[in-house]
Write a protein that holds these residues in place. Structure first.
Motif, PDB file in Angstrom:
ATOM      1  N   THR A  75     -44.128 -17.580  -2.569  1.00  0.00           N
ATOM      2  CA  THR A  75     -42.775 -17.813  -2.784  1.00  0.00           C
ATOM      3  C   THR A  75     -42.243 -18.978  -2.198  1.00  0.00           C
ATOM      4  N   ARG A  80     -38.922 -21.334  -3.756  1.00  0.00           N
ATOM      5  CA  ARG A  80     -37.948 -20.195  -3.951  1.00  0.00           C
ATOM      6  C   ARG A  80     -37.595 -19.378  -2.514  1.00  0.00           C
ATOM      7  N   LYS A 217     -28.946 -12.485  -6.019  1.00  0.00           N
ATOM      8  CA  LYS A 217     -30.097 -11.446  -5.910  1.00  0.00           C
ATOM      9  C   LYS A 217     -31.276 -12.380  -6.709  1.00  0.00           C
ATOM     10  N   ARG A 218     -30.941 -12.694  -7.799  1.00  0.00           N
ATOM     11  CA  ARG A 218     -31.883 -13.399  -8.501  1.00  0.00           C
ATOM     12  C   ARG A 218     -32.368 -14.815  -7.884  1.00  0.00           C
ATOM     13  N   ASN A 221     -36.890 -14.255  -4.056  1.00  0.00           N
ATOM     14  CA  ASN A 221     -37.980 -13.322  -4.690  1.00  0.00           C
ATOM     15  C   ASN A 221     -38.070 -12.363  -3.306  1.00  0.00           C
ATOM     16  N   VAL A 222     -38.010 -11.120  -3.746  1.00  0.00           N
ATOM     17  CA  VAL A 222     -38.016 -10.220  -2.935  1.00  0.00           C
ATOM     18  C   VAL A 222     -39.393  -9.473  -2.477  1.00  0.00           C
ATOM     19  N   VAL A 223     -39.582  -9.582  -1.271  1.00  0.00           N
ATOM     20  CA  VAL A 223     -40.676  -8.764  -0.823  1.00  0.00           C
ATOM     21  C   VAL A 223     -40.575  -7.542   0.240  1.00  0.00           C
TER      22      VAL A 223
END
Lengths: 363, 763
Positions: A75, A80, A217-218, A221-223
């Motif tokens: 990411t 990002r 939020k978009r 990238n969420v982990v």
């Protein structure tokens, strides 16, 4: 390490693991993104442990799923922003600190987000004396960790992103998508250099936090970092960290107490999940999160009381007050949960009778 | 000659359903341009091969081979468009090169499995090729450090950049590796039968290869599971092979194409050589089968775009921008992991982090759609099909019902012609044991002209259809004959009644008439009144409401009459000394029968029934519960005056053992305890009985009271209590108040009452 930093309470990641970072950087021939100190692969190795090209052993900073860390590094490598999500105490800040240390060589660019954080602490403020004396100018800007990171092309960490107000959070949108921070007052902008990126952490358990707007939020990238999957994994994390913290605090050495750590972790896991490890008995859950991080501090606390006030051995009596302190966050509900756990599990479990007596005394 | 043959013989070891090997295979075939293509598969399928190129063939499809005389002994050979065998057939058909199957004949394998008494079910789930073990090439991939067989092939294709010579080189090294692997495995212990099976199959293959080498001067291509390669290169002596396959049993076999489904291709369904993700493999194939190999960026973007689209269809807000980011992250991940092309794992993790914001739930919800797929194959019209399958196709077209691989709800309005037609088809298929649809609710919304079905097509239905062939060549004929066969082989009232019902709703009047006659005959000699009663209810319903269909009304009416006469004649004697299980079944039957008889509206029958009810109440040997229910019916329909009811009630509750009284009460209150709330006299009766109990008797009857009231819900109990209480307060029943003393006493008794009634106290 300079003599002056030796008495610091806690060293940063890049200071503590300076030899490992140097070793990894030494023969790192793989391509690295601009302004990165290490190649992405080397960053993963630094986090997960392994061996540097020159044979230096690299300790594991994160114990868990390698694929998650790979996703996190990929990411950041693709420019990002990264959002680490998880329950309290699942090593979110820890991972973020080490990622920043490995990638930018510094984990010091950090903003602690709270309900009181305002836009000036994210973007920039003004030095009012200069502003009044000379009018608006670049010199009169008070830079924030974010703007500094943009200017030098490094990682900035935002701790507990969701704790600050939604309107303030949204300040980040332009920075994240256009990598620039406009300064309308000067009709100019702070442009981010390559290597700049954001690692935010947030926990997904607390209530009363400010959810991210979907626009923000978009851009992340969420982990999601999970709680340790197995007892063994969690025990190894606790043992390692208790040892590191204890040594750093120069606690008087005591004999290794692995067995006691297993008991701490077992108790925490059972109360956290609301059932015994074998799944046979259902239990009340406590109100606290009983995270791995709390298990670590209970371990360190027990070590300290054993070394300073006990007979130098980490045993049930030194463990009990720390366990009770960690579990009982709500004096009513948690006491009930602990009482029930004591009677239905601890009392009957083989070899736990000392712990039963000790906790009973504290309660 | 041998050396020459060796050079002309090309062995292509493939991974079943592997798009990677399919792509390489096509390249290799282009490079070799063999005179003849031989494929691992049963030779009975040869006549089916030409249909592969027909426009109407839409994979996944399967070759169905079944014993001519017993369709349940069957085997499938499924193909997806990305199956190497499928592509090999296509390649040969495009160039009009001869192509044939060379595995052992299904006539032998099916005969053997019949001999081995392998159950039909097991045979259906397994492929005819014994690939329950992991695909041999997957082991190779594992050895090379890949956890996914296809990722390995991706790399082979990518690294070699395509081109026929490379493909040939790869197949040559596969052959070497597999021959070596096989040589090692020979030493290992294997199931003796498996081993023998492999040896025999390979003997068949070698015989065919020899024949092809003799027949054609040019090169011969053999497409087979990689495992067999070692045994096929060295052709050995023909006599040895003949000896191996001598005296194998054979049976007559029919072959045809049938539709297959995505979910059945996937490994999850238990299909041995199944692939993990048909959806993913289809994606791979769509890229491989282009003239120009797709770039990695395109590869990742197309998949992420599809993921985003599927998520969006599922109601999640997934912007295009996120799909772009997902593709970028996929590439980043595969770079970090050192993969030239991202695998499914990278795709999945990237989707999770970007499209789903780390939340695994939405992704799990679309997994079936995305990774497995939901398509059902289609068969070209020109394919010769079993008459029933053809008839079904016509019906499907007529009714516009398309087979699909997902559970799907279908609501039918039987008043419309289309709805009735669909319903008829589905009911007929059910009679043939082809359960394409299940009736969820035959009277949705209480209207009798509605039906709700749950539809799902699974490949086994093709087999069931083939099995039904013995009954006839059209669905109507077969369903009718199947019903008749069943009707003739049973004397069970219930089965026959169900058959009557089923054939009526399946619009099979002639079968229905025969079933009705059978049932009438059986009813006379029937001994079980319960079954007779149960048989009446559905028939009456059909007669009364089934106006959506044309019925043989007179025959049906006559049947119901004769059944009812049997019931009325036998019910009293049949109500003595039943055990608990039969009596509870009987209770239900009495309830249904009573209702049905009233619907039927035949006065004389009803009167004789009511007389029987009275007898049952008065008969001391009747099971108390049935007596209770009978009394209730008599009371409900005002057959008996209140006085008679109350004296009967008193008789049953007064001087009997508490257990009997309890059963009686339970029977009485069955299916409508509300009555005691609304029917003052009745409540009074019960009240009186309770109050007249002595202390000991009262305590003895507490459990039974509790039991009788368990069928009543909490709200109702509370209302009952309120009513009793109100009765107290209004002093409507002065004598009772007197007896209990003041309200104080009542209040003191309240906790106990709550307990008896099984409700918590007032909160």
């Amino acid at each position: 390490m300079p003599e002056s930093v030796k008495d610091l309470l806690r060293l940063t990641a890049e200071e503590t693991y300076a030899p490992e970072l140097t070793a990894l950087a030494g023969k790192d021939t793989r391509p690295r993104p601009e302004n990165w100190k290490l190649s992405p692969q080397a960053v993963v190795t630094y986090l997960m442990g392994g061996e540097a090209p020159d044979g230096t052993p690299i300790s594991a900073k994160y114990v868990g799923n390698r694929r998650l860390i790979e996703t996190a590094v990929a990411t950041l490598a693709t420019d990002r922003a990264l959002l680490l999500l998880g329950l309290p105490g699942t090593a979110k800040s820890w991972v973020s600190e080490h990622l920043a240390a490995a990638i930018s060589g510094s984990s010091r660019r950090i903003i602690q987000c709270t309900a009181g954080t305002d836009e000036n602490q994210i973007r920039y403020g003004w030095n009012y004396a200069l502003l009044l004396a000379k009018g608006p100018s670049h010199d009169a800007l008070v830079r924030t960790p974010l703007t500094r990171a943009m200017e030098e092309g490094s990682i900035v960490r935002l701790e507990e992103l969701t704790r600050m107000g939604s309107d303030v959070q949204d300040t980040l949108i332009t920075v994240l998508s256009e990598k620039t921070l406009p300064i309308p007052e000067l009709d100019s902008a702070i442009e981010a250099r390559r290597g700049f990126n954001v690692i935010a952490t947030a926990n997904n358990r607390d209530k009363g936090v400010n959810d991210l707007s979907s626009a923000l939020k978009r851009r992340f990238n969420v982990v999601v970092l999970p709680s340790p999957a197995t007892l063994e994994e969690e025990v190894s994390i606790v043992l390692k960290r208790v040892h590191e913290i204890g040594s750093n605090l120069s606690l008087p050495p005591i004999p290794p107490a692995d067995q006691e750590m297993v008991r701490i972790v077992t108790l925490f896991r059972e109360l956290r999940e609301g059932k015994t490890l074998n799944g046979k008995t259902k239990l009340k859950t406590s109100t606290g999160s009983l995270s791995t991080a709390e298990a670590i501090s209970a371990g360190v606390g027990a070590w300290a009381s054993a070394a300073h006030f006990g007979d130098g051995v980490l045993d049930a009596p030194s463990l009990a007050p720390n366990l009770v302190g960690a579990v009982v966050k709500d004096p009513v509900q948690d006491t009930i949960a602990l009482e029930e756990y004591l009677e239905s599990v601890v009392r009957t479990r083989d070899g736990w009778s000392d712990l039963y007596t000790a906790i009973r005394e504290v309660l | 000659m041998a050396a020459l043959a060796e050079q002309r013989l090309y062995l292509f070891g493939i991974r079943h359903h592997g798009p990677g090997s399919a792509a390489l295979l096509r390249q290799a075939l282009d490079a070799v341009t063999p005179d003849c293509v031989l494929i691992e598969g049963p030779p009975e399928g040869d006549p089916l091969i030409p249909y592969v190129a027909e426009a109407g063939m839409k994979p996944p499809v399967a070759m169905l081979l079944h014993a001519s005389d017993d369709a349940s002994s069957a085997t499938f050979m499924p193909f997806a468009e990305f199956s190497p065998e499928w592509q090999a057939m296509h390649w040969a058909l495009e160039r009009q090169a001869p192509v044939r199957f060379i595995d052992w004949p299904a006539s032998v394998s099916l005969a053997l499995s019949q001999h081995a008494d392998v159950s039909a079910d097991a045979e259906l789930n397994g492929d005819e090729v014994p690939q329950s073990r992991t695909d041999a090439l997957d082991l190779l991939a594992e050895g090379a450090g890949y956890d996914d067989g296809e990722a390995f092939w991706n790399n082979l294709i990518e690294q070699h950049g395509g081109g026929g010579q490379h493909a040939l080189a790869i197949f040559a090294s596969i052959e070497t590796a597999m021959t070596e692997a096989r040589a090692h495995e020979q030493g290992l212990l294997r199931e003796e039968t498996d081993h023998l099976r492999d040896l025999r199959r390979e003997a068949f293959m070698r015989i065919q290869i020899r024949a092809a080498l003799k027949e054609y001067a040019g090169s011969i291509a053999v497409v087979a599971g990689a495992w067999h390669l070692g045994a096929l290169r060295n052709l050995g002596k023909a006599t040895d092979d003949r000896a191996l396959i001598k005296e194998l049993p054979r049976i007559k076999v029919d072959a045809t194409w049938v539709p297959w489904t995505d979910s059945r291709l996937s490994a999850r369904s238990g299909y041995g050589a199944g692939v993990i993700s048909p959806g993913w493999y289809r994606h791979l194939w769509s890229l491989y089968s282009r003239p120009q190999l797709a770039s990695v960026e395109e590869f990742a973007s197309l998949w992420q775009a599809r993921t985003a689209l599927t998520l969006r269809k599922d109601g999640h807000n997934v912007p295009t921008a996120s799909a772009i980011e997902a593709a970028r992250l996929t590439l980043g991940l595969s770079a970090i992991r050192g993969l030239p092309i991202p695998g499914l794992a990278e795709m999945r993790e990237a989707s999770l982090a970007t499209l789903c914001h780390g939340n695994p739930v939405p992704l799990a919800l679309i997994e079936q759609k995305l990774y497995i797929g939901e398509s059902v194959g289609e068969i070209d019209e020109r394919v010769p099909q079993m008459p029933l399958a053809r008839d079904l196709l016509l019906w499907q077209r007529k009714t516009r019902l398309k087979p699909e691989d997902v559970e799907q709800e279908l609501r039918l309005d039987l008043r419309s012609e289309a709805g009735l037609l669909k319903s008829t088809l589905l009911h007929r298929l059910n009679l043939l044991n082809v359960q394409w649809g299940k009736v969820l609710d035959a009277q949705a919304g209480r209207g009798t002209f509605r039906e709700v079905w749950m539809l799902r097509w699974v490949p086994e239905l093709s087999v069931a259809l083939a099995e039904a062939l013995i009954y006839g060549v059209t669905i109507e004929q077969a369903a009718s004959n199947a019903t008749l066969t069943k009707a003739r082989s049973t004397t069970s009232i219930l089965t026959l009644a169900n058959l009557v019902h089923a054939s009526l709703i399946a619009d099979l009047p002639s079968a229905a008439t025969t079933c009705i006659e059978q049932l009438q005959a059986a009813a006379v000699s029937a001994s079980d009144v319960t079954d007779l009663m149960r048989a009446v209810a559905p028939l009456v319903r059909v007669l009364r409401y089934g106006s959506a269909r044309i019925l043989p009304e007179d025959a049906l009416r006559a049947l119901i009459k004769s059944l009812s006469i049997e019931v009325n004649a036998g019910v009293r004697i049949g109500s003595r000394g039943l055990d608990e299980e039969t009596s509870s079944a009987r209770l239900e039957a009495v309830d249904g029968y009573d209702e049905a008889l009233r619907l039927f509206g035949e006065k004389s029958l009803l009167i004789s029934w009511e007389i029987e009810l009275g007898h049952m109440v008065n008969d001391d040997h009747s099971v108390p519960a049935i007596a209770g229910l009978s009394l209730r019916k008599l009371h409900d329909h005002c057959v008996w005056p209140l006085g008679a009811v109350s004296s009967a009630f008193a008789r049953y509750t007064g001087d009997r053992e508490p257990a009997h009284a309890g059963d009686f009460l339970a029977g009485f209150l069955r299916g409508g305890s509300e009555i005691i709330l609304h029917d003052e006299p009745l409540l009074h009766l019960m009240d009186l009985w309770l109050c007249n109990l002595g202390e000991e008797e009262f305590i003895d009857s507490l459990p039974l009271l509790r039991r009788s009231l368990t069928g009543i819900d909490a709200v109702f109990r509370r209302r009952l209590l309120d009513k009793l209480k109100r009765g107290q307060e209004q002093s409507g029943r002065a004598d009772l108040t007197e007896e209990l003393g003041t309200n104080l006493a009542f209040d003191a008794a309240l906790p106990l009452l709550y307990k008896i009634l099984g409700i918590g106290g007032p909160v």
